[in-house]
Design a protein around this motif. Structure first.
Motif, PDB file in Angstrom:
ATOM      1  N   GLU A  67      22.120   3.441  73.934  1.00 14.96           N
ATOM      2  CA  GLU A  67      21.905   4.995  74.512  1.00 14.96           C
ATOM      3  C   GLU A  67      21.507   5.065  75.840  1.00 14.96           C
ATOM      4  N   TYR A  68      20.480   4.413  76.362  1.00 12.38           N
ATOM      5  CA  TYR A  68      20.187   4.491  77.700  1.00 12.38           C
ATOM      6  C   TYR A  68      21.217   4.079  78.536  1.00 12.38           C
ATOM      7  N   MET A  69      22.132   2.912  78.078  1.00 11.44           N
ATOM      8  CA  MET A  69      22.994   2.601  79.091  1.00 11.44           C
ATOM      9  C   MET A  69      24.300   3.272  79.097  1.00 11.44           C
ATOM     10  N   GLY A  70      24.396   4.501  78.351  1.00 10.72           N
ATOM     11  CA  GLY A  70      25.326   5.321  78.609  1.00 10.72           C
ATOM     12  C   GLY A  70      26.466   5.148  77.257  1.00 10.72           C
ATOM     13  N   GLY A  71      26.015   4.394  76.332  1.00 15.19           N
ATOM     14  CA  GLY A  71      26.917   4.354  75.062  1.00 15.19           C
ATOM     15  C   GLY A  71      27.840   3.039  75.231  1.00 15.19           C
ATOM     16  N   ALA A  72      28.284   2.726  73.922  1.00 15.39           N
ATOM     17  CA  ALA A  72      28.689   1.439  73.785  1.00 15.39           C
ATOM     18  C   ALA A  72      30.026   1.144  74.586  1.00 15.39           C
TER      19      ALA A  72
END
Length: 640
Positions: free
Chosen positions: A432-437
């Motif tokens: 989530e923190y990284m901007g999604g899968a």
């Protein structure tokens, strides 16, 4: 190990980055040194074709023809060149003469069996992992040296590849009648059983990653296991020792052969010993000095080993025996001949374990965490080019972490790591923190293309744990693990990465038939009852046992002790004695019946079938057995 060759359509080739990494490794080492190949073939007498060993029902248990690809000298791009060299050496097999009256059979199992001709019979050191391999090795010896009886069996230490095949060379009845004695180091039975029983289920699952028995033999999957080609398959057994070596150094004459026993506890095994044979000028280092850097904690899991003690025992062997030694052997690999070569070998092995110990403590004292120590540690140039200290079985990074844990435990001192989120919810937050899968996967693919495989594995791990159904993440993680496998000099790391890639792509496979189980009937027949009850206790599910108060007596037919089991506060305790009139039930079993139950459908089924005689409240035993967990030995590792 008889699996078909690699299916090229399922596996990826080495990338340019991997080819470059392996080429650089090849340039750092002296492959013109062929002395190990000469020593590995010295004294050869004979073998059987491809060391092929079958079970009575015709199943092939061991067959080195699957490794025929190792006949080529040059390493392929998908194998670290140093590991390729070791794999070729470990394929050499057969009966070898060490010196007059001393022989070894190598390459019939991951370990060696050493055979010494006494005045009236044979002294056998370490009867391999399984009975079929041990029987084949002894048959090969007898074919070429005569049908001498077995006088003594010696276990060098408490790992199953050094005792599991004992019933392939002697019977329990021969030992019971006193025809054959079995000698082991002090603490052997407790160590042999504790390591394989109490933590046996997770250890076996993790052992699949260490040894790779579910991998196909081939240049892109399984090539070796570092200590030998592979773990043996077949029937595992155990005969309890009749004689124990208790003093630090003991000198005995056994069937005309003088042997000096040197106890080395808490080194490669909790119970282990070296041997010196003065009349032959042979020093046997058991598994304390092999042609590899060993593990201070194997990746299958074990109690951490004492690197400092290990180095000190090797130093004592150097001081006490080297001037009367012309050849050093061990229970893995090939001998080292000549006093000065043997001295150099022993000095470097000693210094290897001392160095890993001392430098880890030095770096710890500067505040480095386990992972930081692993990144910072380097072998000196004077050691790293010696083939026998290369990390074919152990690995520097894992070993220095083991030294850290030996002194400090698993916590690295940073409060951030006191109570982190569990892997799955942590992974979901990371993604989530990284901007999604999708964003993470796009960046991970770019890093894969740049050869950043270690980082790609870490990142895609979060994607897989956040969503195990994310197939692009699983496939990219598998591709990165595969390249790390190709670059690994450690066979155990290669096997772990390769199996990780396989399970990400295809799911967890079933263990191959013939791989020894955790608790076999033959092992149960030898278990001290106290340890058997410890095994039952670790299976109690505390939630299921909530509120139960049980008092059960247990009687083993023909044995003097009576045992009392107490379940209270969801904990199962045991002691010698009886609850007397307070006993709610009394169980009566023979060793044979206990072994049959454990080797069959288990206690619950046996109880339903009326196979367990019980005096008193049958319900009390039923309640106890109802608390027992049943484990899935193929639990997930690469996903939640």
């Amino acid at each position: 190990m008889t699996a078909p060759q690699d299916a090229g359509t399922q596996l990826k080739p080495a990338t340019l980055h991997t080819c470059q990494a392996n080429a650089a490794a090849a340039a750092r080492l002296d492959f013109s040194d062929e002395s190990c190949f000469d020593e590995a073939q010295r004294g050869f007498i004979a073998s059987i074709p491809d060391a092929r060993i079958t079970a009575p029902d015709g199943r092939v248990l061991w067959d080195l023809s699957a490794f025929a690809f190792l006949e080529q000298i040059e390493s392929p791009d998908s194998v670290h060149p140093s590991l390729w060299r070791q794999a070729r050496l470990n394929r050499i097999h057969g009966l070898f003469q060490v010196c007059e009256r001393m022989y070894q059979v190598r390459g019939f199992d991951i370990a060696n069996i050493t055979i010494i001709e006494g005045d009236t019979g044979l002294i056998l050191i370490d009867p391999l992992t399984v009975c079929e391999a041990a029987a084949a090795a002894l048959a090969l010896y007898r074919k070429h040296r005569g049908d001498r009886p077995v006088h003594t069996v010696i276990y060098s230490h408490s790992h199953a590849d050094h005792y599991g095949g004992v019933e392939g060379v002697v019977t329990p009845e021969q030992v019971a009648r006193g025809e054959v004695q079995v000698i082991a180091p002090a603490g052997f039975m407790d160590a042999a059983i504790a390591e394989n029983i109490l933590a046996g289920i997770p250890m076996r699952r993790r052992g699949l990653f260490q040894f790779g028995p579910t991998l196909a033999a081939g240049v892109r999957q399984h090539v070796d296991s570092g200590l030998g080609k592979a773990m043996g398959r077949g029937t595992q057994s155990l005969i309890a020792p009749t004689r124990s070596i208790e003093q630090p150094v003991e000198r005995h004459t056994i069937d005309g052969i003088e042997i000096v026993f040197q106890l080395t506890p808490e080194t490669e095994a909790p119970a282990e010993m070296n041997f010196h044979f003065p009349q032959f000028k042979v020093l046997n280092l058991a598994e304390n000095g092999c042609h590899t850097m060993h593990n201070l904690c194997p990746i299958r899991g074990a109690k951490t080993r004492d690197a400092l003690a290990w180095s000190k025992y090797l130093d004592a062997a150097l001081e006490d025996f080297i001037e009367q030694t012309d050849v050093v052997i061990a229970q893995h690999h090939w001998p080292t001949w000549g006093r000065e070569r043997a001295r150099k070998f022993l000095v470097e092995q000693r210094d290897l374990y001392r160095l890993m110990h001392d430098q880890t403590l030095r770096l710890m004292s500067h505040g480095l965490t386990p992972h930081e120590v692993a990144e910072a540690f380097r072998l000196p140039a004077s050691l790293e080019k010696s083939w026998h200290v290369r990390p074919y079985y152990g690995a520097i990074a894992h070993n220095v972490r083991a030294v850290y844990a030996h002194y400090m435990g698993p916590y690295d001192g940073n409060p951030v790591n006191l109570d982190p989120l569990a892997p799955q919810p942590a992974a979901q937050k990371y993604v989530e923190y990284m901007g999604g899968a999708e964003a993470v996967l796009k960046r991970a693919q770019a890093d894969f293309d740049a050869g950043q495989y270690r980082w790609v594995v870490q990142v895609t791990h979060h994607l897989v744990f956040a969503d195990p159904t994310n197939q692009p993440a699983r496939q990219l993680a598998a591709d990165a693990m595969e390249q790390l496998a190709y670059q690994s000099e450690s066979s155990t790391w290669r096997n772990a990465y390769a199996l990780g890639a396989k399970e990400l792509r295809h799911g967890a496979p079933k263990p191959p038939p013939g791989v020894p189980g955790i608790i076999t009937p033959k092992v149960v027949a030898m278990l001290p009852m106290s340890m058997f009850f410890d095994f039952l206790a670790m299976r109690v599910n505390a939630e299921k046992a909530e509120g139960l108060q049980l008092r059960i007596d247990w009687v083993m037919e023909g044995e003097p002790e009576r045992w009392k089991l107490t379940l209270s506060h969801s904990a199962l305790s045991h002691a010698v004695g009886s609850h007397g009139a307070a006993a709610m039930a009394t169980v009566r079993l023979s060793r044979a019946k206990l072994a049959a139950i454990v080797g069959g459908a288990g206690f619950a089924a046996a109880m339903q079938q009326g196979q367990i005689p019980v005096d008193g409240e049958l319900a009390a035993l039923r309640q106890l057995l109802g608390t027992m967990d049943v484990f899935n030995p193929m639990f997930n590792i690469l996903e939640p």
